[in-house]
Structures are given as structure tokens and as C-alpha cells.
Scaffold this motif. Structure first.
Motif, PDB file in Angstrom:
ATOM      1  N   GLN A 231      29.061  46.232  33.215  1.00  0.00           N
ATOM      2  CA  GLN A 231      28.630  45.232  34.190  1.00  0.00           C
ATOM      3  C   GLN A 231      29.389  43.924  33.973  1.00  0.00           C
ATOM      4  O   GLN A 231      29.590  43.519  32.832  1.00  0.00           O
ATOM      5  N   PRO A 232      29.762  43.243  35.012  1.00  0.00           N
ATOM      6  CA  PRO A 232      30.439  41.957  34.815  1.00  0.00           C
ATOM      7  C   PRO A 232      29.531  40.952  34.114  1.00  0.00           C
ATOM      8  O   PRO A 232      28.320  40.935  34.341  1.00  0.00           O
ATOM      9  N   LEU A 233      30.101  40.144  33.251  1.00  0.00           N
ATOM     10  CA  LEU A 233      29.365  39.105  32.544  1.00  0.00           C
ATOM     11  C   LEU A 233      29.400  37.801  33.316  1.00  0.00           C
ATOM     12  O   LEU A 233      28.598  36.905  33.106  1.00  0.00           O
ATOM     13  N   GLU A 234      30.365  37.688  34.205  1.00  0.00           N
ATOM     14  CA  GLU A 234      30.516  36.499  35.040  1.00  0.00           C
ATOM     15  C   GLU A 234      30.459  36.938  36.495  1.00  0.00           C
ATOM     16  O   GLU A 234      30.809  38.073  36.828  1.00  0.00           O
ATOM     17  N   GLN A 235      30.065  36.002  37.340  1.00  0.00           N
ATOM     18  CA  GLN A 235      30.063  36.226  38.773  1.00  0.00           C
ATOM     19  C   GLN A 235      31.496  36.458  39.263  1.00  0.00           C
ATOM     20  O   GLN A 235      32.389  35.689  38.914  1.00  0.00           O
ATOM     21  N   ILE A 236      31.699  37.519  40.021  1.00  0.00           N
ATOM     22  CA  ILE A 236      33.040  37.758  40.549  1.00  0.00           C
ATOM     23  C   ILE A 236      33.151  37.104  41.915  1.00  0.00           C
ATOM     24  O   ILE A 236      32.846  37.684  42.949  1.00  0.00           O
ATOM     25  N   SER A 237      33.560  35.845  41.881  1.00  0.00           N
ATOM     26  CA  SER A 237      33.715  35.109  43.140  1.00  0.00           C
ATOM     27  C   SER A 237      35.179  35.148  43.522  1.00  0.00           C
ATOM     28  O   SER A 237      36.049  35.346  42.693  1.00  0.00           O
ATOM     29  N   LYS A 238      35.453  34.967  44.786  1.00  0.00           N
ATOM     30  CA  LYS A 238      36.827  35.105  45.261  1.00  0.00           C
ATOM     31  C   LYS A 238      37.553  33.768  45.372  1.00  0.00           C
ATOM     32  O   LYS A 238      38.736  33.734  45.665  1.00  0.00           O
ATOM     33  N   GLY A 239      36.822  32.675  45.162  1.00  0.00           N
ATOM     34  CA  GLY A 239      37.434  31.358  45.373  1.00  0.00           C
ATOM     35  C   GLY A 239      38.517  31.043  44.358  1.00  0.00           C
ATOM     36  O   GLY A 239      38.322  31.213  43.168  1.00  0.00           O
ATOM     37  N   GLU A 240      39.648  30.612  44.832  1.00  0.00           N
ATOM     38  CA  GLU A 240      40.702  30.115  43.945  1.00  0.00           C
ATOM     39  C   GLU A 240      40.403  28.663  43.578  1.00  0.00           C
ATOM     40  O   GLU A 240      39.654  27.979  44.269  1.00  0.00           O
ATOM     41  N   ALA A 241      40.987  28.228  42.504  1.00  0.00           N
ATOM     42  CA  ALA A 241      40.729  26.858  42.030  1.00  0.00           C
ATOM     43  C   ALA A 241      41.255  25.827  43.027  1.00  0.00           C
ATOM     44  O   ALA A 241      42.271  26.047  43.658  1.00  0.00           O
TER      45      ALA A 241
END
Lengths: 241, 241, 241, 241
Positions: A231-241
Motif C-alpha cells: 500500500q502506498p505510504l504517501e498520497q499519490i497526487s498528480k500535481g507537479e511542484a
């Protein structure tokens, strides 16, 4: 207290008076004699049921010491796989001398583990090239063996994680005679001395190295890592910095 | 075409008829003679201005070959720092024989680089322990040198990234005689042969190794990495999965 | 009992209330507090005479822990050379966080030791890639730090002898955050956590690693090897076999 | 000209329209398309007789590229042993992506080769930690893959001889995604990209790495070393110095 199981093929001693003269209690008996000063030691041999390496024995072994030579082929694959699995889980393994061609060592290395050899009563001088390593603790600049079997390069092993000893022989050869390898959660040490007709396991420097190696090989308490779906430990968001 | 600069201290040749007899064009002259078959080679020596290693020379050098011995202390720190910076940027460096105690090698290693030594006209046999490496290409099982200076363990270097040759000497010693190290963007090769009174650089196997090493040491085109403050490449969100 | 000297630059704590709030006894005070449970610990700081690292102090130090950042340049070269010599003789060295650019670490590595960095209150997860190593003992699969300074690749160090931790950061970078190196008779461990404004040295996993590292770094009793002219151990005869 | 054989399991492409849409000529077809610019390339697949890896094919292969996933168990042990022997003799081997659990890779490594995984369309950034290595030539600081399967630590492999890439994933994991290993006379490269539903083998940086790796993996001309009984090269005299 570290639990050590000394495994010996135990065939030369039964077949040869010359070998029996050097090791009247078997090679395993002699190895046990100097290891039991510091560790809890039991022995196991090829001709016992399951070669003496039952699930129970291995489950309670911290470090396994391995000596074999003429009967590598008789070690059952099932037992080899059992030992292999225990090494990956964390059990330490010390492979001595002709154990370089044992099924378990070859399986852990992935190579032929072949080498040059010669029995000619020649001097072996094992130079310590890693004086800061706990396995060479107390050994000094070199180990002197008046007679040892020549094992020569090329030694077909993976590049060791740490090279501790380089052997010199009278006949003109060299050999990587003390090598460490990590495999899975376990640690492996290969050490060259121990031809069955020579008294190498009575040598105090050789004994010291094997004692040191037992301590170095002992398992950590780290659990065997978890593998498979994660399971991912961090949110998999698509936003680039 | 790879650009090679051969640097030589060039003092023994001027001071000793015995050395001059072996290397009438200087050690750098002999190294150049077999390297120029494949590479674009220039030479530089200690007594030239800036030791022949100006900013311009180094900027156009792909691989620097280094031979020094009795005058390590005369190499200016400023030039050492300049060579060091070029290695970190990607220039290859081949350090030969007594160059083990040169300022540049010690600076790159971080250790004393000290060893045991003896001049006694003894046989040196360099065993190839890494036959799959491009530097040992074509060399076979060992290099045989009828006479070479003994260099013995313990050799105070960091564990090499790759160990290529282990030397055997008649007097009873061994030595890690061919070693690779990566430093920054650059690659370093140390190679033992080359005492000034012996004709080691006329040996075809030795020549082959140095030629191979030049190719192995050549820079990649990768830019020197960027260091310092770094903008995030991903959004730094605080949400847990 | 292992003798540890904790060295701290001790400037941030004096200059910044924010840092003082995290480390009221200084970073060295906090490091001492959890090391003294198992070891004999003293401290030393930059502004003491000889930076607190006299010949006597170093002679009785088994393992030196180093934290420095804004005043690397103020550490006198003479003291750096003294520490360097002691590492080669066998003293262990643990370099923490921004110590990557300290004179002593750079001198031992031979590279620039530079890296990418960013202070942005981001999560750092240090993955254990070597679960069989005594330094990772008891740590499990990873160390989780809610906030740590980002240190990113390329980290300009020699390839470590052993890679223990690889760090993940929210902003998209990775870092080799736990590395061992052998230099001379001494052992060196670099460990990334410890930005002065974050409470990383209160983290129990971080404490455990530093405690483990002290044990791993302790000197062997092997004497510093002998270097220089060496008498042959075997007769140098010219006869071929 | 280097002779490359690209081996592909070639099952996903037959079973899944989604995969076929990405790789209409099969994964092997796409790998061949960018390798044939520089090398002499043939392909082989699981369902051919002897999996397309006859003695003749392997004898004329310099470098074998391996992609497999769902049918590792169908690869016959006899063929695995044949490939293994050829690697020990000098053939290069490039193992891609899910080939980490292929019989041949596991046999060469001696470990479980297991890892964490997740398919979640997440960003993978492969950081170049070895910019001086010929396999990273021309790649720059990192490879960016918009979507790749997450492969996470702990990756149960022996410590690689050289670590080239460390992967970062959005979900919080890291992975040693580019690793070299030497086995016998042969060289092995493991490279993480290549999930069957993502277009990683169309990425120019990924292509460059695989092209570079073919060159790095090519055999040397050194003969397979001789093993077994060895005549002394020097007279074995008993006289001490």
C-alpha cells in the motif's frame, strides 16, 4: 548465548587412518572443542537422518558452520533448500575449506565456485588485508600455516562484499582466502584453511578467526522484510511542484 | 580520439645511469611510445613550469597517467588541487607504481597509501582475479614479471571498487596490484608495475593493461552534477495516503 | 566500556532561539544523553582550546561523533590532521548530517562530498536496504521522520563499502543516507538525520542507529600495520619448478 | 559488431489488448527496434522450441536481454542451466523489470530477489548515483517516467557491485533500480523499467541505458579460467629466508 551448529560430512575420518590421526573426534569434534568455550555448540553430520539438519535444529541455530568435501553430491536438495531459506531469514553461515563446492555455497553464490588446487605440503601465509574488521580481530598481520592445501585463483565467486585475507603459497599462487557475503537477511563467511590431513583447526589464529566469524555472523533481530503488494505510504497526487 | 597526458617526475633518469639505460627517453617516453599507437599522447614533467600541468593542458586531457617517486613533496599543492578538481569533473587518472604515495593519490584515497617494499630482483606474478573486466582484456590468467620491486600488504587504501590483480612475490608477500576507484565524475586506476630499474613498461601484458585502462578511464559526457539548493520536483503536500 | 567523544560545533544553539528550543543542552548534550546509557561519553566543542580534541582526549577516544555545519572552516587543519591520523590508527568516526562537508570527512573521502539540499519541513523516510547489518539492528523496514532537511543525490562520495539506508523525500529526491567506509585501521559511518531545527535526535530509531554505530565503529585490537622496508619471509631462490 | 539476443516471454502481448496496444510487435520487437541501430539483434521467445535458446543461438550471443513475468515457471531448468553456463563463460546478461524473479536471475544472485510492488500509475524518477559509469553515459541527473510500476525496498539481492540508479516513487518508496553484478567471466545488469502496460521502452533515456549496457556487458576475449589440479609455477623449497 549464540547457538552454533557445526556440520561435518564426516567421511574422511571414517575412511582414512591418516585423517583420523589428525582429527580423532572428527573435524566437527575439533571445531566444537574450541567454539564451545564461548558458544552453545551442537554438531550434525551427513549420515544422520536429514543430515542432522531438521527444521527444529535449523530453527534454533544462529550460526551454521559447514565442512564437506567428497560427498557434496549426497546432500539432499531438500535440505540444501532448507538451509538456504534459513540463511535468507538471517541464520549465519561459515563455509570452510572444501565447502567452496558444497551445494549450499554454490546456491548462495550463483557461480561455479571452482578454483585451482594442489596437495603438496606447502607453506600458506594468509595476509590480513582488512585489519579493522571484527573477523580479523587479534590476528595481526598474517596467519602462518606450515602446511595447507594450495587453493589458487581464479576463484570463481562473486566479488566478495569484504575481502579479509589473501593467501600466499610457495608454488606461486595467491587466493582470496577470507571473504564475506550478505545474502538476504543472513551473513556468510568463507575461510580457506582446513585440509583434512593437516592440523589447521588446531592453529590458534585459525581458531580465533572462526570464533570471531561466529560473532560477526549472528543474526540481527530485524524481521524478514515483507515482500509483495504494498500500500502506498504517501498520497499519490498528480500535481507537479 | 582519447587525449592522454603522461606525467613523469623525470628525476631518476637524469640522476642514474642505470635507470637511463633502461629508459633512455625517460619513463614518460616509453609510456608514450606504446600509448600513441591508439591515443593522442603528450607528456609533462615535474621541472616544467606548473609541472607541465597548466589549466589548458588539463582542460584538454581525458586521461592523465602519473609516475612519481623521489620528489612527491616537490609537487605544488596548487597543481595537486587542480588535478584533483579535474578528476572530480571527470578526467581519468592512472597511477603507476610508486605513485601510490603521490599527493594526488593520497588526496583521492583519504588514507596513508603506505605499504611494505623491498628491492631484491624477485619474481612478481600478478594474478587476474577479474577476467570479465575490460582492463584485464587479453591478459589471460596472470602477468609474469621476472623482476619487480616487492610491494606488500597491508596496502593502506580504501577497499577498491574493483580488485583486478593480486600480486605474488618470491619473498612471501602478496599485494592488491590492480585496483579501480571512482571519485566524483572521474575514474582512477592504480597499477603496481614500474620500478625504475626494471623494464616493466616494455612488457607487452603491462602495456596492454595500461592501454585498456586508458579506455576504461575516459570521461563520460555526463555534466558535473549540480549541487546546492534544489527546488522540489514534486508538490510537497502534507496529506498521508 | 567503549569511550565516546561527542564533538559539536555548538554555534547554532548559541545564536538561535529556535535551535536552543529544540536542543537546550546543545546537540552534543542530547547526543550524550542517549549514548551514556551504554557508553562512557564526554563532549568537546569548537570554541574550547584545541576544539576540545587534544592528543590526550583523542588517545583515549574509541569512537568520535561529529556534528558541524556553519563553521567547518574554523576547524584548524592541525586538529583535522590529528583526528585523521587517529582514524587511520583505528578510532571509529560517526559523521552526522551537515558534517558531510566537514574537513575531516572530506579528507577521508577524497571527494567534494557535496549534495543537493532544501529546508522545507518535508517527510523523510529512510529505507533499510541492509537488514542483516548490525547498524540497522532493531530498526525494522524504515525510519520515519516527520520533518528533515532534504539531502539529495548526486551525493559526491566514493561508493560506500556498505549502503545501509536510502532516503525518500516528498519533493522527489533520494539520498544514500546511511553509509559505511573503512579507512586505514578505522571505520567510518555517515548518517543523514540531524538538521538543527528538527528534533531528529529525540527519535528512538535514530538513537538506536547511532548506538549501534558506536558498537560497530569500535577499534579492533590489531596493531597499526608495519609499513616500509620488509625483510623477505621466504628464501628468494631463482629456481623454477 | 556485438551480437544481441532479445528474449521475451511474449505472453502478455497475446493475452491482453491493452498490452498489445503499447507493444504491437511484442516487447522484444520494441527492444529490437532501438538496439538494431547499433548491434546485430535477433529475438527469441518462450513458446519457440527450446525457448529459442538453442546451444547454437547462445554460442553466438554476446549479450542476452531478458524480459519475463507471468511464466517464469515455464522456463525449463535445462535451458536455465545452459544460459547460466554461458554467463559464467562470458556472455553478458541484461535483466529487465519483472525478470527480477526469473529463474536465471535468481540462480545468478543466490537470493529470493523479492521486492515490494504496486501498479498505480505513479511517477518514477530514477536518480543517477554513478555519473562516471559508462552505463549512465548521456543520461544526466535522472530518468523521468510519468508512469511505472512501483518496485520498492527491501529488494532481496546481494549488494550490487555497482549501484547506478536509485528510484523514487510517489507513494513513498525507493528502489535500487540499476545494478551491476559480475558472475564468473560474465557481466550482469539489472534495470527496473518496463511494466507491460506502460511505454517505458519508448523512452529515449531508457533506450540509451539499455544500449550503453549492451556495450558494457560484452564479453572480454579472456578464456574461461582453468580450474582443477595445478602444477606449481615455482619450486617448492622448504628453506626459510
Amino acid at each position: 548465548m549464540i547457538k552454533v551448529t557445526v556440520w561435518n560430512e564426516y567421511r574422511h575420518e571414517k575412511q582414512s587412518e591418516q585423517v583420523r590421526a589428525v582429527y580423532p573426534e572428527g573435524i566437527h569434534g575439533q571445531l566444537k572443542s574450541f567454539l564451545q568455550e564461548e558458544f552453545e555448540v551442537t554438531t550434525a553430520t551427513l549420515d544422520e537422518p536429514e543430515h542432522g539438519l531438521t527444521e527444529e535444529v535449523l530453527a534454533s541455530t544462529d550460526v551454521l558452520v559447514w565442512w564437506g568435501h567428497i560427498a557434496h553430491g549426497e546432500v539432499q536438495d531438500e535440505i540444501v533448500n532448507r538451509v538456504h531459506q534459513r540463511v535468507l531469514e538471517g541464520m549465519g553461515l561459515i563455509v570452510l575449506h572444501s565447502g567452496h563446492m558444497s551445494k549450499i555455497f554454490m546456491k548462495l553464490m550463483g557461480t561455479s565456485c571452482d578454483l585451482k588446487w594442489r596437495e603438496a605440503d606447502e607453506v600458506c601465509r594468509m595476509w590480513n588485508v582488512n585489519p579493522s574488521h571484527p573477523i580479523t580481530e587479534g590476528v595481526g598481520e598474517f596467519i602462518y600455516l606450515e602446511k595447507e592445501e594450495m587453493y589458487g585463483e581464479h576463484f570463481d565467486i562473486p566479488a566478495p562484499d569484504e575481502l579479509l585475507f589473501v593467501n600466499w603459497y610457495q608454488g606461486g599462487e595467491v587466493f582470496r582466502g577470507g571473504c564475506t557475503f550478505r545474502r538476504g537477511n543472513g551473513k556468510v563467511f568463507y575461510f580457506q584453511p582446513g585440509h583434512e590431513t593437516y592440523p589447521s583447526y588446531y592453529n590458534e589464529q585459525v581458531q580465533r578467526v572462526i570464533q570471531n566469524a561466529v560473532k560477526w555472523c549472528r543474526p540481527t533481530t530485524n524481521a524478514y522484510p515483507k515482500y509483495g503488494y504494498h500500500q502506498p505510504l504517501e498520497q499519490i497526487s498528480k500535481g507537479e511542484a
